[in-house]
Structure formats: structure tokens, C-alpha cells
Design a protein around this motif. Structure first.
Motif, PDB file in Angstrom:
ATOM      1  N   ASN A 189       0.822  -1.210   0.000  1.00  0.00           N
ATOM      2  CA  ASN A 189       0.000   0.000   0.000  1.00  0.00           C
ATOM      3  C   ASN A 189       0.858   1.264   0.000  1.00  0.00           C
ATOM      4  O   ASN A 189       0.512   2.262  -0.655  1.00  0.00           O
ATOM      5  CB  ASN A 189      -0.924   0.003   1.222  1.00  0.00           C
ATOM      6  CG  ASN A 189      -2.057  -0.992   1.074  1.00  0.00           C
ATOM      7  OD1 ASN A 189      -2.243  -1.591   0.022  1.00  0.00           O
ATOM      8  ND2 ASN A 189      -2.822  -1.174   2.137  1.00  0.00           N
ATOM      9  N   TRP A 190       1.962   1.232   0.695  1.00  0.00           N
ATOM     10  CA  TRP A 190       2.855   2.398   0.743  1.00  0.00           C
ATOM     11  C   TRP A 190       3.454   2.671  -0.644  1.00  0.00           C
ATOM     12  O   TRP A 190       3.507   3.812  -1.089  1.00  0.00           O
ATOM     13  CB  TRP A 190       3.963   2.150   1.760  1.00  0.00           C
ATOM     14  CG  TRP A 190       4.949   3.282   1.867  1.00  0.00           C
ATOM     15  CD1 TRP A 190       4.803   4.431   2.576  1.00  0.00           C
ATOM     16  CD2 TRP A 190       6.226   3.351   1.216  1.00  0.00           C
ATOM     17  NE1 TRP A 190       5.904   5.235   2.421  1.00  0.00           N
ATOM     18  CE2 TRP A 190       6.799   4.593   1.583  1.00  0.00           C
ATOM     19  CE3 TRP A 190       6.936   2.512   0.369  1.00  0.00           C
ATOM     20  CZ2 TRP A 190       8.044   5.000   1.130  1.00  0.00           C
ATOM     21  CZ3 TRP A 190       8.173   2.912  -0.087  1.00  0.00           C
ATOM     22  CH2 TRP A 190       8.727   4.137   0.294  1.00  0.00           C
ATOM     23  N   ASP A 208       0.765   3.995  -2.996  1.00  0.00           N
ATOM     24  CA  ASP A 208       0.466   5.379  -2.669  1.00  0.00           C
ATOM     25  C   ASP A 208       1.539   6.317  -3.220  1.00  0.00           C
ATOM     26  O   ASP A 208       1.239   7.388  -3.768  1.00  0.00           O
ATOM     27  CB  ASP A 208       0.348   5.532  -1.152  1.00  0.00           C
ATOM     28  CG  ASP A 208       0.013   6.955  -0.735  1.00  0.00           C
ATOM     29  OD1 ASP A 208      -0.811   7.587  -1.415  1.00  0.00           O
ATOM     30  OD2 ASP A 208       0.592   7.436   0.261  1.00  0.00           O
ATOM     31  N   LYS A 209       2.804   5.917  -3.099  1.00  0.00           N
ATOM     32  CA  LYS A 209       3.891   6.749  -3.608  1.00  0.00           C
ATOM     33  C   LYS A 209       3.882   6.835  -5.137  1.00  0.00           C
ATOM     34  O   LYS A 209       4.335   7.825  -5.705  1.00  0.00           O
ATOM     35  CB  LYS A 209       5.239   6.181  -3.141  1.00  0.00           C
ATOM     36  CG  LYS A 209       5.468   6.288  -1.634  1.00  0.00           C
ATOM     37  CD  LYS A 209       5.464   7.737  -1.173  1.00  0.00           C
ATOM     38  CE  LYS A 209       5.723   7.834   0.325  1.00  0.00           C
ATOM     39  NZ  LYS A 209       5.677   9.259   0.794  1.00  0.00           N
ATOM     40  N   TRP A 246      -1.327   6.057  -6.746  1.00  0.00           N
ATOM     41  CA  TRP A 246      -2.623   5.457  -6.410  1.00  0.00           C
ATOM     42  C   TRP A 246      -2.941   5.740  -4.938  1.00  0.00           C
ATOM     43  O   TRP A 246      -2.808   4.871  -4.077  1.00  0.00           O
ATOM     44  CB  TRP A 246      -2.608   3.958  -6.680  1.00  0.00           C
ATOM     45  CG  TRP A 246      -2.654   3.609  -8.135  1.00  0.00           C
ATOM     46  CD1 TRP A 246      -3.738   3.653  -8.950  1.00  0.00           C
ATOM     47  CD2 TRP A 246      -1.563   3.152  -8.941  1.00  0.00           C
ATOM     48  NE1 TRP A 246      -3.407   3.248 -10.222  1.00  0.00           N
ATOM     49  CE2 TRP A 246      -2.068   2.930 -10.256  1.00  0.00           C
ATOM     50  CE3 TRP A 246      -0.218   2.909  -8.708  1.00  0.00           C
ATOM     51  CZ2 TRP A 246      -1.273   2.487 -11.300  1.00  0.00           C
ATOM     52  CZ3 TRP A 246       0.579   2.473  -9.748  1.00  0.00           C
ATOM     53  CH2 TRP A 246       0.056   2.270 -11.018  1.00  0.00           C
ATOM     54  N   HIS A 247      -3.361   6.953  -4.672  1.00  0.00           N
ATOM     55  CA  HIS A 247      -3.573   7.366  -3.282  1.00  0.00           C
ATOM     56  C   HIS A 247      -4.752   6.641  -2.640  1.00  0.00           C
ATOM     57  O   HIS A 247      -4.824   6.541  -1.415  1.00  0.00           O
ATOM     58  CB  HIS A 247      -3.789   8.889  -3.223  1.00  0.00           C
ATOM     59  CG  HIS A 247      -2.639   9.664  -3.798  1.00  0.00           C
ATOM     60  ND1 HIS A 247      -1.376   9.661  -3.245  1.00  0.00           N
ATOM     61  CD2 HIS A 247      -2.581  10.469  -4.902  1.00  0.00           C
ATOM     62  CE1 HIS A 247      -0.574  10.423  -3.971  1.00  0.00           C
ATOM     63  NE2 HIS A 247      -1.275  10.932  -4.991  1.00  0.00           N
ATOM     64  N   SER A 248      -5.671   6.151  -3.458  1.00  0.00           N
ATOM     65  CA  SER A 248      -6.811   5.424  -2.896  1.00  0.00           C
ATOM     66  C   SER A 248      -6.400   4.074  -2.301  1.00  0.00           C
ATOM     67  O   SER A 248      -7.168   3.478  -1.541  1.00  0.00           O
ATOM     68  CB  SER A 248      -7.880   5.198  -3.970  1.00  0.00           C
ATOM     69  OG  SER A 248      -7.348   4.437  -5.050  1.00  0.00           O
ATOM     70  N   ALA A 250      -3.876   3.693  -0.288  1.00  0.00           N
ATOM     71  CA  ALA A 250      -3.055   3.925   0.903  1.00  0.00           C
ATOM     72  C   ALA A 250      -3.538   3.090   2.081  1.00  0.00           C
ATOM     73  O   ALA A 250      -2.730   2.574   2.870  1.00  0.00           O
ATOM     74  CB  ALA A 250      -3.055   5.409   1.257  1.00  0.00           C
TER      75      ALA A 250
END
Length: 332
Positions: A171-172, A175-176, A179-181, A183
Motif C-alpha cells: 500500500n505504501w 500510494d507513492k 494510487w492514493h486510494s 493507501a
């Protein structure tokens, strides 16, 4: 027919004696302690320890499980040491319920998806090993062996950390990458995502076995066959289909058979990952038997489910068993 003349008889005529031809074994050869009898019994004597170990370690538990499947065995019967036979009621309860057939369908689809991925990726990596240089091959083999040698629970714990909702590495990274959803995405919150994580784990653990087996099989192919195919103008794909694949076919059949068994009975990966959740939607037959038998303390029902699991697995592997038997008949 060869003849031999030895001396003369009393009348001075040469005596002609026919060469002795092998006849039926005498009484001494057929005796219980004769060398022929001992040599014929030697293979069975060598197999005897393995057969005894199989009967003790596998046969007797299977018989006990079969007996339990015909009993009404719950905590009350265990505490009071009662044996209540209920015939085939446990099997009727399991087979007439819809849950069992949903789990069977889920188990078959899960096994098929895993085995296809394992065999495809394992075969490609095995062929890659055959083409790499010595140093790169050694490095890749080392990585495969380390992945194969990792204990199942340890590997499952690592994957739980990788796909954790709050502090997971996956997930980290997502997100980086934008794909912030993702996170705080819960990978174990749905049936599909949970099976995706478990599939990734099982495929990762199984590829080394297939790749190393296939690479070992490629070392048995004579180089002269590739040279002859090259002289005939065969390219890389033609050489694979006409030379490599025919030699690898028996290894592929045997490895696929073993992988079907291994994936179908996979228990620790699924149970340790999410205990068959969410809402028991990722239960396969081994998990279902454990939850119904030990979890719900319906031990007779659990024994019946486990026995039916063996029958389903035999049905899945029946094609390979028929093929092996046919091959043995052709050899005879």
C-alpha cells in the motif's frame, strides 16, 4: 544341433551324445530356500519397511477417520466416552447442504488457477535456467532455493506484513506511485483480494520446485538433437516443440500431478492469512473440514468432509492416474 563325440562304445563304434539343453528347474531350484526364490522375494522384502510405515502412518489414521465419519461425535460424547453410530447421517448432512458444493467449486477453481500459474511461470524459469550463464544460474538457483526453504507460516507472516492495511509495504508503494486510494486498502476485506494474496503466496512458494525440476530435466536432453534440428533449419520455437517439449512432457505431467495435490490441500497459507474469511468466503475443503470439525466441534461431520475431500482429490487426479496405468500397460 551340436553334437559331441567322446570315445567309443564296447563295439568300437563312436558314441554320439547330444548336447544337454536346459530343462525345467529341478526340485532343488524350486525349493523355498533356492537362489531363484530368494532373488524373486528380494524386491518385496526391500519394500516391506516402506509398506509397513505407510500402513501405520497413513492407513490406520485413514481407517480411524472413516470410522469417525459414521459416528455422532460431539463434546458430550467425548466427555462421557460414548460411541454413537449414526450410519451415513453425517454424509447426508454434508452432501444435501449447499455450503459443501460451493466450497467444492471454490476449491477446484482456486486449485486450477494456482496450478496454471505455477506451471506456466515455473516452466519459463526452468527454461531460463538452462540458457543462463554459470554465475547467473547459480544466483537464480540460490534465490529459488531460499524461497522454497522458507517455512510456510514464516512466508505467510511476511505476506501479511506486505499487504497490511495500515503499515503494509504494498500500500505504501502504490500510494507513492500515485494510487492514493490504495493507501489504506484492506487486501483481506473481500473474497477476490484475499484469494489474490493467497494465490501470490502459493505461486511464489511453488515455482522453485517446478523450475528446478524442469531445469534438471533439460540437462538430460542430448545436444545432438538440437544440432540436428538446427541443420534442418529449425528455429527456437521449432526446436522447443520438436526436441525440448517431448523430453519434458513426462516431467510436466508428474509435476502437474504433484502441484494439484499440494495446492488442493493447502491449509496453513489460507488459514493463517485470514482463517477462511471474510465471512468464510475463502474456505477451501481442508479449511471447511477443520472449521466444521474442530471449530464447531462436530467431529463426525468434519471427518465426513475430510473423507469426501479425498474423493474429490482422487477425481481431480484420475486422468493422470489413468494415463500412468495406460503407460505401464503399454510397456508390458
Amino acid at each position: 544341433m551340436s553334437v559331441q563325440t567322446e570315445g567309443t562304445d564296447t563295439a568300437g563304434e563312436p558314441a554320439v551324445r547330444k548336447a544337454r539343453t536346459p530343462g525345467p528347474p529341478t526340485g532343488e531350484d524350486r525349493g523355498p530356500g533356492s537362489p531363484s526364490r530368494r532373488s524373486a522375494a528380494a524386491p518385496y522384502l526391500l519394500l516391506l519397511p516402506a509398506l509397513l510405515a505407510t500402513l501405520i502412518l497413513l492407513g490406520w489414521p485413514l481407517v480411524k477417520n472413516g470410522m469417525l465419519s459414521f459416528q455422532n461425535l460431539n463434546p458430550r460424547q467425548l466427555i462421557q466416552h460414548l460411541t454413537e453410530w449414526n450410519g451415513v447421517d453425517n454424509y447426508k448432512e454434508v452432501l444435501t447442504g449447499s455450503d459443501f458444493w460451493h466450497v467444492v467449486e471454490r476449491s477446484v477453481v482456486f486449485t486450477a488457477a494456482n496450478v496454471v500459474l505455477i506451471m506456466l511461470l515455473g516452466t519459463l524459469i526452468g527454461l531460463l535456467l538452462a540458457r543462463l550463464g554459470k554465475k547467473m544460474r547459480l544466483l537464480l538457483l540460490l534465490g529459488l532455493v531460499l524461497a522454497w526453504a522458507m517455512p510456510v507460516i514464516a512466508a505467510t507472516t511476511v505476506y501479511q506484513w506486505l499487504f497490511a492495511q495500515r503499515f503494509g509495504v504494498v500500500n505504501w508503494v502504490l500510494d507513492k506511485l500515485g494510487w492514493h486510494s490504495m493507501a489504506d486498502y484492506n487486501w483481506l476485506g473481500t473474497q477476490f483480494s484475499t484469494f489474490s494474496v493467497v494465490t501470490l503466496l502459493i505461486v511464489w512458494q511453488s515455482i522453485p520446485f517446478v523450475a528446478i525440476n524442469l531445469y534438471a530435466a533439460t540437462t538430460t536432453i542430448p545436444r545432438e538433437l538440437y544440432e540436428a534440428a538446427s541443420l534442418d533449419g529449425a528455429g527456437a520455437w521449432k526446436s522447443f516443440t520438436s526436441v525440448t517439449f517431448p523430453f519434458l512432457r513426462p516431467f510436466l505431467y508428474a509435476t502437474t500431478f504433484l502441484e494439484v495435490i499440494w495446492v488442493f490441500k493447502a491449509f496453513p497459507q489460507i488459514f493463517a492469512m485470514n482463517e477462511g474469511g471474510p465471512d468464510r468466503l475463502t474456505e477451501t475443503l481442508p479449511i471447511y473440514a477443520f472449521v466444521e470439525g474442530v471449530g464447531n466441534q462436530h467431529f463426525g461431520v468434519g471427518a465426513a468432509i475430510s473423507f469426501l475431500t479425498i474423493l474429490v482429490l482422487l477425481a481431480l487426479t484420475s486422468y493422470y492416474l489413468r494415463m500412468v496405468l495406460k503407460q505401464e500397460e503399454d510397456e508390458l
